[in-house]
Design a protein around this motif. Sequence first.
Motif, PDB file in Angstrom:
ATOM      1  N   UNK A 440       0.834  -1.207   0.000  1.00  0.00           N
ATOM      2  CA  UNK A 440       0.000   0.000   0.000  1.00  0.00           C
ATOM      3  C   UNK A 440       0.873   1.263   0.000  1.00  0.00           C
ATOM      4  N   UNK A 441       2.034   1.193   0.668  1.00  0.00           N
ATOM      5  CA  UNK A 441       2.935   2.352   0.687  1.00  0.00           C
ATOM      6  C   UNK A 441       3.484   2.619  -0.705  1.00  0.00           C
ATOM      7  N   UNK A 442       3.907   1.553  -1.360  1.00  0.00           N
ATOM      8  CA  UNK A 442       4.432   1.723  -2.714  1.00  0.00           C
ATOM      9  C   UNK A 442       3.368   2.231  -3.670  1.00  0.00           C
ATOM     10  N   UNK A 443       2.100   1.848  -3.380  1.00  0.00           N
ATOM     11  CA  UNK A 443       1.004   2.285  -4.270  1.00  0.00           C
ATOM     12  C   UNK A 443       0.501   3.658  -3.889  1.00  0.00           C
ATOM     13  N   UNK A 444       1.090   4.293  -2.894  1.00  0.00           N
ATOM     14  CA  UNK A 444       0.680   5.616  -2.501  1.00  0.00           C
ATOM     15  C   UNK A 444      -0.555   5.670  -1.631  1.00  0.00           C
ATOM     16  N   UNK A 448      -4.357   4.218   4.260  1.00  0.00           N
ATOM     17  CA  UNK A 448      -4.704   2.822   4.564  1.00  0.00           C
ATOM     18  C   UNK A 448      -3.534   2.120   5.236  1.00  0.00           C
ATOM     19  N   UNK A 449      -2.310   2.433   4.780  1.00  0.00           N
ATOM     20  CA  UNK A 449      -1.137   1.814   5.393  1.00  0.00           C
ATOM     21  C   UNK A 449      -1.004   2.242   6.840  1.00  0.00           C
ATOM     22  N   UNK A 450      -1.210   3.558   7.079  1.00  0.00           N
ATOM     23  CA  UNK A 450      -1.124   4.050   8.459  1.00  0.00           C
ATOM     24  C   UNK A 450      -2.189   3.386   9.331  1.00  0.00           C
ATOM     25  N   UNK A 451      -3.388   3.277   8.782  1.00  0.00           N
ATOM     26  CA  UNK A 451      -4.487   2.649   9.541  1.00  0.00           C
ATOM     27  C   UNK A 451      -4.168   1.190   9.875  1.00  0.00           C
ATOM     28  N   UNK A 452      -3.564   0.474   8.910  1.00  0.00           N
ATOM     29  CA  UNK A 452      -3.248  -0.938   9.151  1.00  0.00           C
ATOM     30  C   UNK A 452      -2.144  -1.079  10.192  1.00  0.00           C
ATOM     31  N   UNK A 453      -1.113  -0.205  10.086  1.00  0.00           N
ATOM     32  CA  UNK A 453      -0.027  -0.289  11.066  1.00  0.00           C
ATOM     33  C   UNK A 453      -0.535   0.070  12.458  1.00  0.00           C
TER      34      UNK A 453
END
Length: 633
Positions: A440-444, A448-453
Amino acid sequence: MGITAGHGPLPLSQERGPGQRKERRGRVTSILKRFTSRWAQRYQKMSIQMVISLSFTTVAVVGMIFMGLSLFWRFSSATGELVAENSQRVLAQVNLNLDSYLRSMMRVSDTMYYRVIKSADLGRDSLTAPMELLYEDDRDSLVSIALFDLRGGLVSAVPLSTLKQPADLTQTGWFLSALQKKENLHFSTPHVQDLFEDPDYHYQWVVSLSRYVQLTRDGATEGGVLLVDMGFAGIEQVCRNVELPNGGYLYLIDGSGELIYHPRQQLIYSGLQEENNQAAARYRDGTHSEEFQGQRRQVTVKTVGYTGWKLVGVVPVEGGFVSDSRQIFLFGLSLLLFSIFLMAFLNFRISAHISDPIRRLEQSIKELEAGREDVEIEEGGCYEVQRLGHSIRSMVSTMRHLMDDIIEQEGQKRRSELEVLQSQINPHFLYNTLDSVIWMTEAGRYEEAIQMVTSLARLFRISLSRGKSIIPLADELEHARHYMNIQQIRYKNKFTTQINALPGTDGLYTMKLIVQPILENAIYHGMASAEDDGLITVTARREGEDLVIDVADNGLGMRPEVAASLLDEDRPEIRTSGSGIGVRNVHRRIRLTFGDRYGLTIFSEPDEGTTVRIRLPALDQDGAAQYQREDVP
């Protein structure tokens, strides 16, 4: 010379006799002393079984000897009285039976006279019908009923009515007795009934009851005789089965001594035996002693009412009876009381000496069974009791140490099992989650990445819970929400989640990490092939003293028998690509902590979805403190 030689040795023998007897008494006394001394020494070393056996056996034997001697002497004095009393009781019973038999004859005679004859006029009335009715009522014992006038003529009779010819009845004994004493009833001795012609030539032995009666013929009164014949078999039956002691027997005579019944009647009539019946006729009622034909006998006499007959019971006497019964009775009674007192005293002293240490030891064991820990085990009594007390004391000490070790081992085992069950988190779940964050980070897709972490961090923070196994229900549901946030992002929102805590669950505690494995199972087995309408709900509610958490999905479902087998311990574990903590794992953790009453229940139907119900005790903060695992290293 011969007389001197014949009597010469006697003085020498008489001189040696007292010396020999004195020497024998000395040897016996010495043997008894040695025997007593040996047993006194052995008693101190005897086992409890031997002490009790010998003591009580000796006391019982001594008591039986004393009682046997006293009963022997008492029996010797009381034998005559018992025999007399028994004979009197037997004769009284036979008299009652005979009295009943004779009363039945009198009843027939009275009924015939007062109810039939007195109310009939022979000039116009027939007596046959009422006589036949009376005969039918007592035909088992009656032989015949007949009515005669004073000339001996037959007025009426049943069942036979034809007199033998010639028959002069006026000279018979029963006829003359009825006329001589008109106010009385007269019983005859047994005789053959041969008055009437019997076409079957059947004549019976009978006893006749005759009486004078007044007849009415055409208004005029005249005399007559009523005859009632009853079978002698009834009297014979009453007397035949009588048993008297020592081979005794009973016979029946009339007032003049004539035999009516005797068990050896045929032998007496044939002259082969004799009986002292003439002397017995003169005896008064009671018990008498006589000697007949060289044999001493005890004779009991009882007069039968209405007839003057006498029942005579004869009992042979073997040996003489003790005369002074009163003194022997008092002596026997005194001896018996003394023996009872002696046995009671010795038994009490001996049993108390032997059983007191055992009783105290038993009391100590009962206190141990009741749960007392400061019980003192006494080591006293006989050798075996001392050894038993010592063994019990050692056993109690060993058991206490073993119980402490077992409790400690069980606690450690329980904590280890819970640790193992709770630590079964597959690293694959962590790897997939981090891989999704990188992608998700690579896809920008930074949000969502922050929420998952963030959800992953909170997920592991709640999983740790400072080492506690029991956490608030709100934390467990929060843990489930973060887990579902991660999974929804991974599965691109193919399903939605609803997590609710109903009123009444505030402040309750639950075991941690029990909802997330159920959710994981619902995702991989219920939502894997679902479209965009998948729904997973988590509902917590309180039912009485229980906390119930339902995890339901609308997935594919399964057959009920398959759902029931998921919790079977014999079924192989099914591994998934999720966290690795299976449904059965959760079920075992709950039951291991709270007991078999709690755990999981699975409800499922094909194409309708699956519901997993978690049942736990409703614990508040104080209740949860009992299950906290802060003591785990």
